[in-house]
Motif scaffolding. Sequence first.
Motif, PDB file in Angstrom:
ATOM      1  N   HIS A 236     -18.424  15.521  35.108  1.00  0.00           N
ATOM      2  CA  HIS A 236     -17.197  15.076  33.657  1.00  0.00           C
ATOM      3  C   HIS A 236     -18.048  13.610  33.422  1.00  0.00           C
ATOM      4  O   HIS A 236     -17.835  12.592  33.922  1.00  0.00           O
ATOM      5  N   HIS A 239     -16.623  13.866  28.868  1.00  0.00           N
ATOM      6  CA  HIS A 239     -15.139  13.668  28.267  1.00  0.00           C
ATOM      7  C   HIS A 239     -15.070  12.849  28.237  1.00  0.00           C
ATOM      8  O   HIS A 239     -14.035  12.011  27.366  1.00  0.00           O
ATOM      9  N   CYS A 246     -21.238  13.002  22.303  1.00  0.00           N
ATOM     10  CA  CYS A 246     -21.590  14.282  23.055  1.00  0.00           C
ATOM     11  C   CYS A 246     -23.108  15.109  23.271  1.00  0.00           C
ATOM     12  O   CYS A 246     -24.184  14.675  23.824  1.00  0.00           O
ATOM     13  N   GLU A 267     -16.817  20.469  34.027  1.00  0.00           N
ATOM     14  CA  GLU A 267     -15.559  19.637  33.500  1.00  0.00           C
ATOM     15  C   GLU A 267     -14.806  20.281  33.214  1.00  0.00           C
ATOM     16  O   GLU A 267     -14.646  21.409  33.928  1.00  0.00           O
ATOM     17  N   PRO A 280      -6.766  20.410  32.259  1.00  0.00           N
ATOM     18  CA  PRO A 280      -8.040  19.682  31.066  1.00  0.00           C
ATOM     19  C   PRO A 280      -6.491  19.509  30.083  1.00  0.00           C
ATOM     20  O   PRO A 280      -7.128  18.179  29.227  1.00  0.00           O
ATOM     21  N   SER A 284      -6.601  15.211  29.192  1.00  0.00           N
ATOM     22  CA  SER A 284      -7.391  14.351  27.566  1.00  0.00           C
ATOM     23  C   SER A 284      -6.246  13.341  27.674  1.00  0.00           C
ATOM     24  O   SER A 284      -6.905  12.473  26.135  1.00  0.00           O
ATOM     25  N   MET A 287      -7.489  10.376  28.856  1.00  0.00           N
ATOM     26  CA  MET A 287      -9.380   9.907  27.881  1.00  0.00           C
ATOM     27  C   MET A 287      -8.691   9.303  26.158  1.00  0.00           C
ATOM     28  O   MET A 287      -9.324   8.133  26.363  1.00  0.00           O
ATOM     29  N   GLN A 295     -12.553  13.070  25.591  1.00  0.00           N
ATOM     30  CA  GLN A 295     -11.462  14.037  25.755  1.00  0.00           C
ATOM     31  C   GLN A 295     -11.776  15.044  26.178  1.00  0.00           C
ATOM     32  O   GLN A 295     -12.730  15.271  26.124  1.00  0.00           O
ATOM     33  N   SER A 296     -10.438  16.047  26.945  1.00  0.00           N
ATOM     34  CA  SER A 296     -10.985  17.219  27.284  1.00  0.00           C
ATOM     35  C   SER A 296     -11.083  18.195  25.928  1.00  0.00           C
ATOM     36  O   SER A 296     -11.008  18.406  25.292  1.00  0.00           O
ATOM     37  N   TYR A 297     -12.666  19.568  26.304  1.00  0.00           N
ATOM     38  CA  TYR A 297     -13.185  20.214  25.232  1.00  0.00           C
ATOM     39  C   TYR A 297     -13.116  21.796  25.733  1.00  0.00           C
ATOM     40  O   TYR A 297     -12.519  21.830  26.988  1.00  0.00           O
TER      41      TYR A 297
END
Length: 333
Positions: A236, A239, A246, A267, A280, A284, A287, A295-297
């Motif tokens: 984690h 994110h 990243c 994640e 998720p 997002s 975030m 963000q979530s991916y």
Amino acid sequence: MDSFDWDPAELLNLSGGYWSTCALHAGVSLGLFPALAAQPRTVAELAEEKGIPERGLVMLLDALTAMQLLEKNVERYAMTTSATRYLDPASPEYLGHIIAHHHHLMSGWARLDEAVRSGGPIRDRVSHDADEEQRENFLLGMFDLGMLLAPRVAAAIDLSGRQQLLDLGGGPGTYAIHFCRRNPQLRATIFDLPTTRPFAEQTLTRFDMGSRIDFVPGDFTVDPIPAGCDVAWLSHILHGEGRRGCVRLLQKTAAALEPGGLLLVQEFILQADRTGPLFPALFSLNMLLGTPEGQSYSEPELTELLNEAGFRQIERRPLELPNGVGILSAVKS
């Protein structure tokens, strides 16, 4: 065709669901559950002990009873069995710290419309500058959640041929501890902010891991990452960053890994079209509220980021974990 047909009652229950959330948060914040775990109490006894008026307290206690977190016998309130399991600080499954962290996040969520309009954060991230109580709730909350998953994860991932693990942004070191307990030959380094060190050292002492796991203070976004590891664990972490952040972080991690080193990324992973799973997708937004670019991916996005950072043999581990949590593994070329 809609996959779910909302009716007015369900939609209104969703809209007002925060009432129950706030009642739970208030019970934790006021310390009602530890007080009732010790022994059943009357409203008058609790009011005197906590120094708060009976009027609001009895309403809260009755609401918590309606939520089946408490039981009421004549005039005395007591914890239910499941509430004792998760809301008594003496329980090994205590979740009060993460609930307190969620309470800290609520004021930001109430301003979600502002964040969407601006496209940027409207609250500060929990960091070395955060209020000490907020930081403690965040770190110990991460420990509480980690303790639910780390034993399962460590049992499912074979690290028998690995010698040195890097737990990047590892906080109190929950995963490093369980990986080392599972693999007697393994040593580990936790790399996290200096303010995290006291929490990590307490946890390492608790699990008698101080001789096998060390703590290196630093900020992984700007400081060099300790080198010489043959496996890196990023739980984690991504994110909190945008795409460029990243890739930079993954490239720094690759530089810290020995050739053939294993990278493990955990994640909250979205499906390819980013419309699920639910947690998720909502995370997002969390975030958005707290980070400039986080963000979530989705799994394809994470795979692309890992490829861009120079990793190969990328695959998703076959682990069924809650809240859309998934683990991708990759190997340094």
